[in-house]
Design an enzyme around this catalytic site. Structure first.
Site, PDB file in Angstrom:
ATOM      1  N   HIS A   1      98.145 -26.117  27.513  1.00 44.13           N
ATOM      2  CA  HIS A   1      98.580 -26.027  28.925  1.00 44.13           C
ATOM      3  C   HIS A   1      99.609 -24.947  29.167  1.00 44.13           C
ATOM      4  CE1 HIS A   1     100.750 -30.181  28.871  1.00 44.13           C
ATOM      5  NE2 HIS A   1     101.508 -29.226  28.327  1.00 44.13           N
TER       6      HIS A   1
ATOM      7  N   HIS B   1     104.172 -26.304  18.507  1.00 49.67           N
ATOM      8  CA  HIS B   1     105.310 -25.407  19.349  1.00 49.67           C
ATOM      9  C   HIS B   1     106.534 -26.423  19.299  1.00 49.67           C
ATOM     10  CE1 HIS B   1     104.046 -27.852  22.732  1.00 49.67           C
ATOM     11  NE2 HIS B   1     104.860 -27.047  23.674  1.00 49.67           N
TER      12      HIS B   1
ATOM     13  N   GLU C   1     103.250 -33.465  22.260  1.00 51.88           N
ATOM     14  CA  GLU C   1     102.155 -33.392  23.325  1.00 51.88           C
ATOM     15  C   GLU C   1     100.706 -33.684  22.872  1.00 51.88           C
ATOM     16  OE1 GLU C   1     104.141 -30.047  26.552  1.00 51.88           O
ATOM     17  OE2 GLU C   1     102.615 -29.568  25.562  1.00 51.88           O
TER      18      GLU C   1
HETATM   19 FE   LIG Z   1     103.632 -29.175  28.052  1.00 57.38          FE
END
Ligand SMILES: [Fe+2]
Lengths: 280, 136
Positions: free
Chosen positions: A12, A193, A240
């Protein structure tokens, strides 16, 4: 009866929202990312889900440092796109499904999940970017959305196992809702990330793809991945991905893969996208 | 199932990751006001006051002098050390008009063009970047 018909996993990244809003989604940089979502857009238009339970995290938008709910469910009628510091995204308001949301919230609490209930909040890129990826730029979103916000910022965040079990409980809750509704569960965020410190920019193609492999079929292995493995292998923000496990848990014992896409990079992040359906 | 029943053991492992400050409860406590200050920049009127006089705006928040200096210097690694979290701190560089990737590059030993090139070439490899003690 309501039923969960499919699950979607998707990154996202906020920059994807910028690309859509500024009409750059076909350019040389973004084109290959958006091409991997074309299949899903056609498929969603065909599936016409009534409701999406959209699992995401708030990025210091609706929640500040004061109150940190581990699992929060939006039970409101509608949500506005958040102003994340440069004005709200020019996207439609998000319409909730308060009846189903309250039903799920009550069922989950009875099922030993101590949910935080949210009546009013703004929703940030974590929720609106996946909607843009799946539906483009309509005047009105074609689905109702039940936001499910997970704390993946302040440690300890919930374990992968707990997330998977929450998904299983959502499946039970949806199945006991009397109206005939086509419900999807989306798990968003990731993939690898790291946005902070001297190690910023870490990406891990192999690990991300192994993670997607584990969500297809009847493997339960992913629920046992400890936080330290996400941190070491996928960067500090790769955690996440535990939100994808809520989606996977909600699909039951076994899944079939309908579509899969992976692309590096989008800004600091590895883009991953997966469409799954339950095998009954 | 997650393999951890001991919080001390769980937290200790986080210090073994190279170049990374995991946002633990200890950091969240230390940085609470720093993060709330950053969060205040989501409001347009606060951004105006901040831009007009950064020091005066900071002085309205119960930050340590060290935290204030780190903010004024835009030293993001230092802010992380002093309890900042990147999602909150992002309100500071957004107000400065700096993209996320550029802000990330300032925390590494690379210039922004070098950092961008690394990302285009597949990002930073996890090889040798997973564990300080283990060196793998
Ligand atoms: Fe995020």
């Amino acid at each position: 009866m309501a039923r969960i018909t499919a699950g979607v996993g998707s990154s996202h990244v906020p920059l994807l929202g910028v690309a859509v809003d500024q009409g750059k989604s076909g350019d040389a940089y973004f084109g290959p990312i958006f091409a991997g979502y074309e299949w899903t857009r056609a498929w969603e238009a065909e599936q016409k889900p009534d409701v999406v339970v959209l699992v995401y995290n708030d990025h210091a938008s609706a929640f500040d440092a004061n109150i940190i709910p581990t699992f929060a469910i939006g039970c409101g009628e509608r949500y506005k796109p958040a102003d994340e510091g440069w004005g709200p995204r020019p996207v439609p308001d998000v319409e909730g499904h308060a009846d189903l949301a309250w039903h799920i919230a009550q069922s989950l609490i009875l099922d030993d999940f101590d949910m935080t209930i949210i009546n009013e909040m703004d929703v940030d890129h974590g929720l609106t970017v996946p909607l843009s990826m799946m539906f483009g730029q309509p005047d009105k979103w074609p689905v109702k959305v039940i936001p499910l916000a997970v704390n993946v910022v302040t440690y300890p965040v919930p374990s992968g196992n707990r997330c998977w079990a929450l998904g299983e409980a959502i499946r039970r809750a949806v199945a006991s809702f009397p109206d005939d509704l086509n419900v999807q569960v989306w798990g968003t965020g990731g993939m690898s990330h790291q946005l902070q410190g001297p190690r910023a920019g870490l990406l891990n193609r192999e690990w991300d793809n192994r993670f997607m492999d584990l969500l297809v079929g009847d493997s339960q292995e992913a629920r046992a991945i400890p936080h330290i493995e996400y941190l070491r292998e996928t960067g500090s923000e790769g955690i996440e991905m535990v939100m994808w496990l809520i989606m996977r848990g909600a699909l039951g014992r076994e899944t079939r893969c309908l579509h899969r896409h992976y692309h590096i990079p989008c800004s600091n992040t590895a883009i991953g996208h997966l469409v799954l359906e339950p095998v009954e | 199932m997650s393999g951890h029943r001991d919080i001390h053991e769980y937290l200790a492992e986080f210090d073994d990751i190279p170049g990374t400050r995991v946002y633990t409860a200890a950091r969240a406590r230390k940085g609470y006001h720093l993060n709330q200050f950053a969060m205040s920049l989501m409001k347009a009127e606060n951004r105006e006051r901040w831009k007009a006089d950064e020091r005066a705006y900071l002085d309205q928040w119960p930050l340590t002098e060290e935290q204030k200096q780190a903010v004024l210097a835009r030293d993001y690694n230092r802010m992380l050390d002093l309890g900042g979290n990147i999602y909150f701190l992002s309100k500071i560089f957004s107000t400065d008009g700096i993209p996320f990737a550029e802000a990330c590059s300032t925390m590494t030993d690379m210039t922004f063009p070098e950092y961008r090139e690394m990302m285009m070439n597949g990002g930073r490899s996890p090889e040798g970047n997973r564990s300080i003690k283990g060196g793998y």
